[in-house]
Write a protein that holds these residues in place. Sequence first.
Motif, PDB file in Angstrom:
ATOM      1  N   ARG A  82       0.868  -1.218  -0.122  1.00 20.60           N
ATOM      2  CA  ARG A  82      -0.005   0.136  -0.094  1.00 20.60           C
ATOM      3  C   ARG A  82       0.558   1.479   0.665  1.00 20.60           C
ATOM      4  N   HIS A 120       1.245   6.937  -6.341  1.00 14.16           N
ATOM      5  CA  HIS A 120       0.372   7.876  -6.286  1.00 14.16           C
ATOM      6  C   HIS A 120       0.809   8.971  -6.798  1.00 14.16           C
ATOM      7  N   HIS A 168      -8.886   5.464 -15.291  1.00 13.22           N
ATOM      8  CA  HIS A 168      -8.373   6.165 -13.232  1.00 13.22           C
ATOM      9  C   HIS A 168      -6.870   6.774 -13.557  1.00 13.22           C
ATOM     10  N   GLN A 178      -8.359   6.761  -7.669  1.00 16.05           N
ATOM     11  CA  GLN A 178      -8.918   5.970  -7.571  1.00 16.05           C
ATOM     12  C   GLN A 178      -8.278   4.370  -7.540  1.00 16.05           C
ATOM     13  N   ILE A 179      -6.887   3.910  -8.104  1.00 14.62           N
ATOM     14  CA  ILE A 179      -6.353   3.297  -7.707  1.00 14.62           C
ATOM     15  C   ILE A 179      -6.289   2.756  -6.484  1.00 14.62           C
ATOM     16  N   GLU A 235      -8.096   4.748  -3.832  1.00 12.29           N
ATOM     17  CA  GLU A 235      -9.237   4.115  -3.444  1.00 12.29           C
ATOM     18  C   GLU A 235     -10.236   2.612  -3.914  1.00 12.29           C
ATOM     19  N   ALA A 236      -9.499   1.833  -4.638  1.00 17.10           N
ATOM     20  CA  ALA A 236     -10.368   1.153  -5.363  1.00 17.10           C
ATOM     21  C   ALA A 236      -9.219  -0.094  -3.902  1.00 17.10           C
ATOM     22  N   TYR A 237      -8.117  -0.163  -4.549  1.00 12.86           N
ATOM     23  CA  TYR A 237      -6.490  -1.473  -3.658  1.00 12.86           C
ATOM     24  C   TYR A 237      -7.742  -0.798  -2.382  1.00 12.86           C
ATOM     25  N   ASN A 238      -7.848   0.235  -1.261  1.00 13.97           N
ATOM     26  CA  ASN A 238      -8.351   0.177  -0.134  1.00 13.97           C
ATOM     27  C   ASN A 238      -9.547  -0.338   0.135  1.00 13.97           C
ATOM     28  N   ASP A 239     -10.328  -0.202  -0.413  1.00 14.22           N
ATOM     29  CA  ASP A 239     -11.700  -0.795  -0.662  1.00 14.22           C
ATOM     30  C   ASP A 239     -11.915  -1.870  -0.255  1.00 14.22           C
ATOM     31  N   THR A 240     -11.614  -2.368  -1.465  1.00  8.81           N
ATOM     32  CA  THR A 240     -11.909  -3.688  -2.481  1.00  8.81           C
ATOM     33  C   THR A 240     -10.125  -4.753  -1.152  1.00  8.81           C
ATOM     34  N   TYR A 241      -9.121  -4.262  -1.431  1.00  9.61           N
ATOM     35  CA  TYR A 241      -8.072  -5.100  -0.572  1.00  9.61           C
ATOM     36  C   TYR A 241      -7.744  -4.741   0.951  1.00  9.61           C
TER      37      TYR A 241
END
Length: 149
Positions: A40, A47, A89, A93-94, A96-102
């Motif tokens: 992360r 980022h 993306h 956005q990548i 955020e998606a990593y945080n939320d999904t994994y």
Amino acid sequence: MSAYDDGPDGAHQRPEGLSDTMVQALGSLSSALETTERARGHLYSFHQLTGTADLELDRAVRLLREGGHPEWAEKVQKEILGRNVIPGHWTFQIVEAYNDTYYEPFKELEKAAVDRLAEGRDHLYEAEMKEARRTDGHPAHTARPGTSP
């Protein structure tokens, strides 16, 4: 247990009935989460570095114009400046998606496993490793902060 203090604090002592296998399993789960934390961090580096590069393109565009190459300035501005890094993306956005999904589900699961299986006692594997590797009587091998031989 060391002769000069009373060993690890209660938060780092194995609950009664917790097997070696479970201490190892929870240690592996924790280690995997720590690796995810590092991944992360690299994602945040990606980022920030990509954002820094995009902002530097403003300077490149200006200098290309000042240098007499407005066609190249226009090409950089239209083709690269503000471009998606993957379809649809930007890097935020990548992240955020990593945080939320994994990341968040993994963190929640690891905490729930430690809470349920080890009475909330974290880092038992490491605490037991520390206890096994300490040198009795050595001032740099105390069990806890603030203790001395």
